[in-house]
Scaffold this motif. Structure first.
Motif, PDB file in Angstrom:
ATOM      1  N   VAL A  37       0.870  -1.188  -0.046  1.00  0.00           N
ATOM      2  CA  VAL A  37      -0.012   0.049  -0.022  1.00  0.00           C
ATOM      3  C   VAL A  37       0.944   1.311  -0.039  1.00  0.00           C
ATOM      4  N   LYS A  39      -0.251   4.376  -0.563  1.00  0.00           N
ATOM      5  CA  LYS A  39      -1.008   5.736  -0.598  1.00  0.00           C
ATOM      6  C   LYS A  39      -0.268   6.510   0.320  1.00  0.00           C
ATOM      7  N   TYR A  43       3.094   6.650   2.553  1.00  0.00           N
ATOM      8  CA  TYR A  43       2.895   7.210   4.156  1.00  0.00           C
ATOM      9  C   TYR A  43       4.148   8.370   4.241  1.00  0.00           C
ATOM     10  N   LEU A  85      -8.122   2.514  -4.125  1.00  0.00           N
ATOM     11  CA  LEU A  85      -9.017   2.058  -2.907  1.00  0.00           C
ATOM     12  C   LEU A  85     -10.434   3.183  -2.789  1.00  0.00           C
ATOM     13  N   ARG A 138     -16.748   2.503   6.952  1.00  0.00           N
ATOM     14  CA  ARG A 138     -16.184   3.386   6.047  1.00  0.00           C
ATOM     15  C   ARG A 138     -16.745   3.096   4.513  1.00  0.00           C
ATOM     16  N   TYR A 165     -12.449  -7.343  -1.632  1.00  0.00           N
ATOM     17  CA  TYR A 165     -12.035  -6.779  -0.417  1.00  0.00           C
ATOM     18  C   TYR A 165     -12.759  -6.262   0.654  1.00  0.00           C
ATOM     19  N   HIS A 167     -11.977  -4.493   4.926  1.00  0.00           N
ATOM     20  CA  HIS A 167     -11.000  -4.135   5.732  1.00  0.00           C
ATOM     21  C   HIS A 167     -11.420  -3.892   7.370  1.00  0.00           C
ATOM     22  N   SER A 206      -4.555  -6.012   6.444  1.00  0.00           N
ATOM     23  CA  SER A 206      -3.604  -5.034   6.430  1.00  0.00           C
ATOM     24  C   SER A 206      -2.620  -5.231   7.383  1.00  0.00           C
ATOM     25  N   ARG A 222      -2.691  -6.616   2.218  1.00  0.00           N
ATOM     26  CA  ARG A 222      -2.289  -5.285   1.713  1.00  0.00           C
ATOM     27  C   ARG A 222      -1.543  -4.442   3.108  1.00  0.00           C
ATOM     28  N   GLY A 224       0.631  -1.899   4.826  1.00  0.00           N
ATOM     29  CA  GLY A 224       1.005  -0.611   4.602  1.00  0.00           C
ATOM     30  C   GLY A 224       2.287  -0.051   5.703  1.00  0.00           C
ATOM     31  N   ILE A 225       1.640   0.053   6.685  1.00  0.00           N
ATOM     32  CA  ILE A 225       2.794   0.720   7.757  1.00  0.00           C
ATOM     33  C   ILE A 225       3.783  -0.273   8.300  1.00  0.00           C
ATOM     34  N   TYR A 347       1.411   6.813  12.040  1.00  0.00           N
ATOM     35  CA  TYR A 347       1.139   6.955  10.508  1.00  0.00           C
ATOM     36  C   TYR A 347       1.067   8.564  10.222  1.00  0.00           C
TER      37      TYR A 347
HETATM   38  C1  LIG Z   1      -4.363   2.080   4.556  1.00  0.00           C
HETATM   39  C2  LIG Z   1      -4.936   0.684   4.255  1.00  0.00           C
HETATM   40  C3  LIG Z   1      -4.426  -0.471   4.226  1.00  0.00           C
HETATM   41  C4  LIG Z   1      -2.948  -0.310   4.883  1.00  0.00           C
HETATM   42  O1  LIG Z   1      -3.036  -0.261   6.269  1.00  0.00           O
HETATM   43  P1  LIG Z   1      -1.776  -0.454   7.079  1.00  0.00           P
HETATM   44  O2  LIG Z   1      -2.405  -0.469   8.538  1.00  0.00           O
HETATM   45  O3  LIG Z   1      -1.017   0.702   7.045  1.00  0.00           O
HETATM   46  O4  LIG Z   1      -1.191  -2.062   7.127  1.00  0.00           O
HETATM   47  C5  LIG Z   1      -4.800  -1.379   3.642  1.00  0.00           C
HETATM   48  N1  LIG Z   1      -6.019  -1.681   3.216  1.00  0.00           N
HETATM   49  C6  LIG Z   1      -6.750  -0.475   2.992  1.00  0.00           C
HETATM   50  C7  LIG Z   1      -8.204  -0.415   2.674  1.00  0.00           C
HETATM   51  C8  LIG Z   1      -6.147   0.811   3.685  1.00  0.00           C
HETATM   52  O5  LIG Z   1      -7.213   1.838   3.448  1.00  0.00           O
END
Ligand SMILES: *Cc1c(COP(=O)(O)O)cnc(C)c1O
Length: 362
Positions: A37, A39, A43, A85, A138, A165, A167, A206, A222, A224-225, A347
Motif C-alpha cells: 500500500v 497511498k 506514508y 481504494l 467507511r 476486499y 478492511h 492490512s 495489503r 502498509g505501515i 502513521y
Molecule cells: C491504509 C490501508 C491499508 C494498509 O493499512 P496498514 O495498517 O498501514 O497496513 C490496507 N487496506 C486499506 C483499505 C487501507 O485503507
C-alpha cells in the motif's frame, strides 16, 4: 551551488530497509500475493521511488488511494497493476482510469454500467475490485447489498470483478469482532465463487491483520505501515543547526516565553517548524539527536524554527546534523515517541512531513 549543498532539511529513505521489510512480509505471508500500500505518497516516504523498488522486486500489484496518486505513478513509469481504494468520482472519470490502466474500486450500479460500457466499446474485459463493508464503517457495500450487487455484476459482460476486499476495524484490539468480519467476508466471497462461478482474488488483511493470523491472508494481503515501521526503520528526517547563541539564566525562549532558562545555557535554532510537519505539540516536550545525544526542544515550535537546548554538548557548531526522527549513533527518536507526545499514531507523523521536504534515496 548544487542543491544538495545548500539544502538544510531533508528526509533520507533507506531503500534497502524498505526492501527488507517487504521481503519479511512476503516470507511471512507465503502463499498470498502481496499488495504493497503506497497511498499518501507511501506514508510520506515518496511513492514514486518506492513503487519503482516494488516493481523491480517483481511484485505485480500495488494499492494507492486516489486516481491522482495512480496517475503520478503511471507518469513515472510504473507499469504494474495499480488498485485505487477510493471510488472514482464522477463516473466519467472512469475513462481516465482506463486510459491510465488503473483498477478502480466499484461500489454502485451507475459506475458499474459506465465501466461496462467503456469495456464494451474497447471490446475487452476490464478489471475492477469490489469492497465489502464487514464492519469498518467507511467505504464499501454492506454485506446484504453485496449479495444483490453480485447478481448485477454477473449480468455485465465486460466489467470483470477481479478482486473482492474488505478492511478490518479492530484487528489490533478485538479478536472476536475481527473474526466476525472475516467470516462474513469469507461467506460472501464463497457465494460469488460458487453461485456465479466468478474468478477473483479476495483480500482483507492490512499490517496488523497479517500478523494476527495466517488464515486472514486469503489470496492477497495489503501491508502498509509494516513496510515503513516495525521492521528496519526506513525514514530519517534530518536538518542542520542554523544558529547558536549563549544566553544567561532567566532568559525566555520563543513565543510566549514558555521556557525560561534555569542556568546559563547554549541554545541552537534549527530550521524546522510546524509548516514542515514538525508538530507544535512537541514544544517543550520533544527531543532531537545531535552528536549522538538526545537534546530537548525548548520553548514553542514556531512556523519555521525550533530551539534546542544544547548546553550538554561539547563543540556543537552551526551546520551540525540534527536528527528529528530516526537514528543517530546509538540513539533513536522513533515515530512512535513523537506520536505519543502528539497523542496520535505514527502513521500521522509520517504523513505530515511536508511534501516540500526533499526525499533522498540512500
Ligand atoms: C491504509 C490501508 C491499508 C494498509 O493499512 P496498514 O495498517 O498501514 O497496513 C490496507 N487496506 C486499506 C483499505 C487501507 O485503507
Amino acid at each position: 551551488m548544487k542543491e544538495q549543498n545548500y539544502i538544510q532539511t531533508w528526509v533520507e529513505i533507506d531503500k534497502k530497509a524498505f526492501a527488507s521489510n517487504l521481503k519479511k512480509i512476503k516470507t511471512f505471508a507465503k502463499g498470498a500475493e502481496i499488495i504493497p500500500v503506497l497511498k499518501a505518497d507511501a506514508y510520506g516516504h515518496g511513492a514514486v521511488e518506492l513503487a519503482k523498488e516494488v516493481q523491480n522486486m517483481g511484485f505485480i500489484r500495488i494499492a494507492v488511494f486516489s486516481m491522482q496518486e495512480g496517475i503520478e505513478l503511471r507518469n513515472a513509469g510504473i507499469h504494474i497493476a495499480i488498485l485505487m481504494l477510493n471510488p472514482v468520482e464522477p463516473v466519467e472519470a472512469l475513462n481516465t482510469a482506463v486510459e491510465n490502466f488503473l483498477v478502480p474500486t466499484i461500489l454502485d450500479i451507475k459506475s458499474l454500467d459506465f465501466f461496462d460500457s467503456i469495456a464494451k466499446k474497447q471490446k475487452r474485459l476490464l478489471p475492477f475490485h469490489l469492497e465489502v463493508d464487514t464492519g469498518m464503517g467507511r467505504t464499501g457495500l454492506s454485506v446484504s447489498d453485496t449479495y444483490d450487487f453480485l447478481g448485477e455484476i454477473n449480468k455485465r459482460k465486460y466489467a470483470k470483478m477481479t478482486g473482492m476486499y474488505s478492511h478490518f476495524a479492530v484487528s489490533d484490539t478485538d479478536k472476536k469482532f475481527t473474526q466476525k468480519q472475516f467470516e462474513q467476508f469469507h461467506a460472501i466471497s464463497r457465494c460469488a465463487r460458487l453461485k456465479y462461478d466468478m474468478r477473483f482474488i479476495s483480500h482483507i488483511a492490512s499490517s496488523v491483520g497479517i500478523l494476527k493470523s495466517k488464515k486472514y491472508h486469503l489470496d492477497a494481503v495489503r501491508p502498509g505501515i509494516s513496510l515503513y515501521e516495525g521492521g528496519q526503520p526506513v525514514l530519517t528526517w534530518k536538518t542542520k543547526i542554523a544558529y547558536i547563541k549563549k544566553v544567561p539564566s532567566g532568559f525566555g525562549i520563543s513565543y510566549g516565553r514558555t521556557f525560561i532558562t534555569k542556568k546559563p545555557s547554549v541554545i541552537a535554532a534549527i530550521p524546522i517548524g510546524y509548516c514542515d510537519g514538525y508538530n507544535r505539540l512537541l514544544s517543550n516536550k520533544g527531543f532531537v539527536l545531535i552528536k549522538g545525544k538526545r537534546c530537548p526542544v525548548t520553548g514553542r515550535v514556531t512556523m519555521n524554527m525550533t530551539m534546542i537546548d544544547i548546553s550538554a554538548l561539547k563543540n556543537a557548531a552551526v551546520g551540525d546534523e540534527v536528527v528529528l526522527l530516526g537514528r543517530q549513533g546509538k540513539q533513536e527518536v522513533s515515530a512512535k515517541e513523537i506520536a505519543d507526545i502528539c497523542k496520535t499514531i505514527s502513521y500521522e507523523i509520517f504523513c505530515n512531513i511536508s511534501p516540500r521536504i526533499k526525499r533522498i534515496m540512500v
